[in-house]
Design an enzyme around this catalytic site. Sequence first.
Site, PDB file in Angstrom:
ATOM      1  N   GLY A   9       7.810  -2.127  13.118  1.00  0.00           N
ATOM      2  CA  GLY A   9       6.366  -2.333  12.900  1.00  0.00           C
ATOM      3  C   GLY A   9       6.012  -3.113  11.662  1.00  0.00           C
ATOM      4  N   TYR A  13       0.787  -1.209   7.622  1.00  0.00           N
ATOM      5  CA  TYR A  13       0.444  -1.034   6.202  1.00  0.00           C
ATOM      6  C   TYR A  13       1.661  -0.530   5.406  1.00  0.00           C
ATOM      7  CZ  TYR A  13      -2.680   0.769   2.416  1.00  0.00           C
ATOM      8  OH  TYR A  13      -3.335   1.045   1.250  1.00  0.00           O
ATOM      9  N   ALA A  15       4.814  -0.186   6.457  1.00  0.00           N
ATOM     10  CA  ALA A  15       6.005  -1.014   6.698  1.00  0.00           C
ATOM     11  C   ALA A  15       5.979  -2.278   5.842  1.00  0.00           C
ATOM     12  CB  ALA A  15       6.113  -1.370   8.178  1.00  0.00           C
ATOM     13  N   ARG A  34       5.123  -6.242  17.925  1.00  0.00           N
ATOM     14  CA  ARG A  34       4.923  -6.188  19.379  1.00  0.00           C
ATOM     15  C   ARG A  34       5.105  -7.565  20.000  1.00  0.00           C
ATOM     16  NH1 ARG A  34       0.304  -1.891  20.949  1.00  0.00           N
ATOM     17  NH2 ARG A  34      -0.341  -1.624  18.800  1.00  0.00           N
ATOM     18  N   ARG A 132     -10.477  27.267   9.181  1.00  0.00           N
ATOM     19  CA  ARG A 132     -11.147  27.296   7.873  1.00  0.00           C
ATOM     20  C   ARG A 132     -10.312  28.039   6.846  1.00  0.00           C
ATOM     21  NH1 ARG A 132     -16.578  25.941   8.886  1.00  0.00           N
ATOM     22  NH2 ARG A 132     -17.043  26.240   6.703  1.00  0.00           N
ATOM     23  N   LYS A 157       2.014  12.952  16.545  1.00  0.00           N
ATOM     24  CA  LYS A 157       2.974  12.993  15.438  1.00  0.00           C
ATOM     25  C   LYS A 157       3.837  14.251  15.509  1.00  0.00           C
ATOM     26  CE  LYS A 157       3.322  10.146  12.808  1.00  0.00           C
ATOM     27  NZ  LYS A 157       4.100   8.876  12.993  1.00  0.00           N
ATOM     28  N   SER A 197      -6.350   4.610   7.969  1.00  0.00           N
ATOM     29  CA  SER A 197      -6.582   5.542   6.854  1.00  0.00           C
ATOM     30  C   SER A 197      -7.517   4.943   5.805  1.00  0.00           C
ATOM     31  CB  SER A 197      -5.249   5.951   6.210  1.00  0.00           C
ATOM     32  OG  SER A 197      -4.470   4.829   5.872  1.00  0.00           O
ATOM     33  N   PHE A 217      -8.547  15.677   2.673  1.00  0.00           N
ATOM     34  CA  PHE A 217      -7.171  15.249   2.971  1.00  0.00           C
ATOM     35  C   PHE A 217      -6.360  15.255   1.678  1.00  0.00           C
ATOM     36  CE2 PHE A 217     -10.545  12.500   4.404  1.00  0.00           C
ATOM     37  CZ  PHE A 217     -10.533  12.666   5.784  1.00  0.00           C
TER      38      PHE A 217
HETATM   39  P1  NAP Z   1      -0.658   0.814  10.739  1.00  0.00           P
HETATM   40  O1  NAP Z   1      -0.905  -0.170   9.667  1.00  0.00           O
HETATM   41  O2  NAP Z   1      -1.689   0.997  11.800  1.00  0.00           O
HETATM   42  O3  NAP Z   1       0.753   0.526  11.379  1.00  0.00           O
HETATM   43  C1  NAP Z   1       1.115   1.026  12.621  1.00  0.00           C
HETATM   44  C2  NAP Z   1       2.216   0.154  13.158  1.00  0.00           C
HETATM   45  O4  NAP Z   1       2.652   0.656  14.408  1.00  0.00           O
HETATM   46  C3  NAP Z   1       1.760  -1.301  13.392  1.00  0.00           C
HETATM   47  O5  NAP Z   1       2.788  -2.164  13.002  1.00  0.00           O
HETATM   48  C4  NAP Z   1       1.543  -1.333  14.890  1.00  0.00           C
HETATM   49  O6  NAP Z   1       1.701  -2.608  15.464  1.00  0.00           O
HETATM   50  C5  NAP Z   1       2.686  -0.426  15.324  1.00  0.00           C
HETATM   51  N1  NAP Z   1       2.492   0.010  16.706  1.00  0.00           N
HETATM   52  C6  NAP Z   1       1.499   0.758  17.204  1.00  0.00           C
HETATM   53  N2  NAP Z   1       1.661   0.887  18.547  1.00  0.00           N
HETATM   54  C7  NAP Z   1       2.762   0.178  18.876  1.00  0.00           C
HETATM   55  C8  NAP Z   1       3.452  -0.086  20.089  1.00  0.00           C
HETATM   56  N3  NAP Z   1       3.042   0.407  21.268  1.00  0.00           N
HETATM   57  N4  NAP Z   1       4.576  -0.837  20.039  1.00  0.00           N
HETATM   58  C9  NAP Z   1       5.020  -1.354  18.867  1.00  0.00           C
HETATM   59  N5  NAP Z   1       4.420  -1.145  17.687  1.00  0.00           N
HETATM   60  C10 NAP Z   1       3.299  -0.388  17.694  1.00  0.00           C
HETATM   61  O7  NAP Z   1      -0.472   2.272  10.120  1.00  0.00           O
HETATM   62  P2  NAP Z   1       0.368   2.790   8.866  1.00  0.00           P
HETATM   63  O8  NAP Z   1      -0.585   3.503   8.013  1.00  0.00           O
HETATM   64  O9  NAP Z   1       1.226   1.744   8.278  1.00  0.00           O
HETATM   65  O10 NAP Z   1       1.265   3.869   9.592  1.00  0.00           O
HETATM   66  C11 NAP Z   1       2.651   3.719   9.734  1.00  0.00           C
HETATM   67  C12 NAP Z   1       3.273   5.049  10.058  1.00  0.00           C
HETATM   68  O11 NAP Z   1       2.904   5.997   9.065  1.00  0.00           O
HETATM   69  C13 NAP Z   1       2.840   5.655  11.400  1.00  0.00           C
HETATM   70  O12 NAP Z   1       3.955   6.301  11.949  1.00  0.00           O
HETATM   71  C14 NAP Z   1       1.779   6.658  10.995  1.00  0.00           C
HETATM   72  O13 NAP Z   1       1.642   7.707  11.934  1.00  0.00           O
HETATM   73  C15 NAP Z   1       2.381   7.156   9.678  1.00  0.00           C
HETATM   74  N6  NAP Z   1       1.417   7.768   8.787  1.00  0.00           N
HETATM   75  C16 NAP Z   1       0.346   7.035   8.313  1.00  0.00           C
HETATM   76  C17 NAP Z   1      -0.556   7.655   7.470  1.00  0.00           C
HETATM   77  C18 NAP Z   1      -1.758   6.925   6.932  1.00  0.00           C
HETATM   78  O14 NAP Z   1      -2.640   7.570   6.348  1.00  0.00           O
HETATM   79  N7  NAP Z   1      -1.832   5.606   7.039  1.00  0.00           N
HETATM   80  C19 NAP Z   1      -0.381   8.992   7.108  1.00  0.00           C
HETATM   81  C20 NAP Z   1       0.718   9.682   7.603  1.00  0.00           C
HETATM   82  C21 NAP Z   1       1.614   9.066   8.438  1.00  0.00           C
HETATM   83  P3  NAP Z   1       0.400  -3.534  15.743  1.00  0.00           P
HETATM   84  O15 NAP Z   1       0.058  -4.160  14.413  1.00  0.00           O
HETATM   85  O16 NAP Z   1       0.889  -4.511  16.747  1.00  0.00           O
HETATM   86  O17 NAP Z   1      -0.680  -2.634  16.252  1.00  0.00           O
END
Ligand code: NAP
Length: 338
Positions: A9, A13, A15, A34, A132, A157, A197, A217
């Site tokens: 990915g 953000y 990554a 993707r 709560r 998750k 987020s 949060f």
């Molecule tokens: P993000 O910027 O939305 O990144 C999500 C990534 O997943 C993007 O690269 C997206 O690709 C990819 N993705 C989604 N669906 C996909 C699919 N079907 N096939 C291939 N790639 C796909 O969010 P992030 O904040 O960096 O989150 C990254 C990880 O951290 C996730 O596992 C999330 O659950 C976890 N996390 C995030 C937070 C937070 O507050 N941000 C908190 C806890 C855990 P596209 O760009 O193509 O959509």
Amino acid sequence: MTDTAFVSGASGYIAGFLIRQLMTEGWTVRTTVRSLAGEAALRQRLAVDDRRLHLFAADLTADAGWAEAMAGCRVAAHVASPLPVGVPKNANELIVPARDGALRALRAARTAGVQRFVMTSSVAAIAYGRGRGVHHFTEADWTLLDRPGITPYVQSKTIAERAARDWVEREGGNMEFCTINPSVVLGPVWSRDYSASVLIVQKLLDGSLRACPDIGFGVVDVRDVADLHMRALTTPGLAGERFIASGRFMKLREIADALRAELGPQASRVTTRDVPDWAVRIAALFSPLARAVLGELGSVRHQDASHAKAVLGWQTRPVEQSIADAARSLIALGVVAA
Ligand code: NAP
């Protein structure tokens, strides 16, 4: 030849920061998107040594591309998972890619002979379903999926992390597996396509969130989350471990107050009003977003990150800095008017 890491990915953000940290520290990175259609723009945004960054097309919902991307990697970070802005009607829209994508990454990693696999899970897999009151969570806790108000994202998750752990126990062989479980990730954003987020800060800053419901949060900085991934990828002997990545728990009201304190006049649209719980309940009759926070009203979730600090020497910056840096970067990108 440099050591090679896999990151799923690249457009995401967390990554993005992880890839940049890996490459700054000399790694070659093989990463997935993707579609390769936006490769040039992505490379420009990441601004790293192109010769050591290799992009592959792979979707969480299909087998193609995973084996090729993982080939030759010694360590792997599986970060990609859907994190939507809204709430899908069908929870499987999130559960299926989250769970099956993790299993695809794990299978490809085992075949490629990856030694260490770090999965980005979430406190969503730890700290939800208690209702709560004031709650304290450690890595020993799991979200209670059978309680009311569990959102599709929280389900996705929790189910994905459990499925990954079950697979590793049955079929993981010698591959060391651990998870990083971040709370809400804030900090600077590097493009207009930022993670859901950061919308919390954007909506407070632009005034579209006109009053704060009684929700909150744990907050953690994206740079610190990337750094914790680095530590987990490069430290042997963490098999089975789980690391909460969180700073202090903050009510939305406190985040709003921090924005005003840090940004002064630039935060003039940030609301000073609160929404009573009864008004959120009425809004929930019509609004899926209001429905999604119903289960969180009045809940305080302290998530203890002392394990990552003790085992990996991890440190976090003040949450106020992460909030302010998110806000300043949104202003600098022109997403929010100054
Ligand atoms: P993000 O910027 O939305 O990144 C999500 C990534 O997943 C993007 O690269 C997206 O690709 C990819 N993705 C989604 N669906 C996909 C699919 N079907 N096939 C291939 N790639 C796909 O969010 P992030 O904040 O960096 O989150 C990254 C990880 O951290 C996730 O596992 C999330 O659950 C976890 N996390 C995030 C937070 C937070 O507050 N941000 C908190 C806890 C855990 P596209 O760009 O193509 O959509």
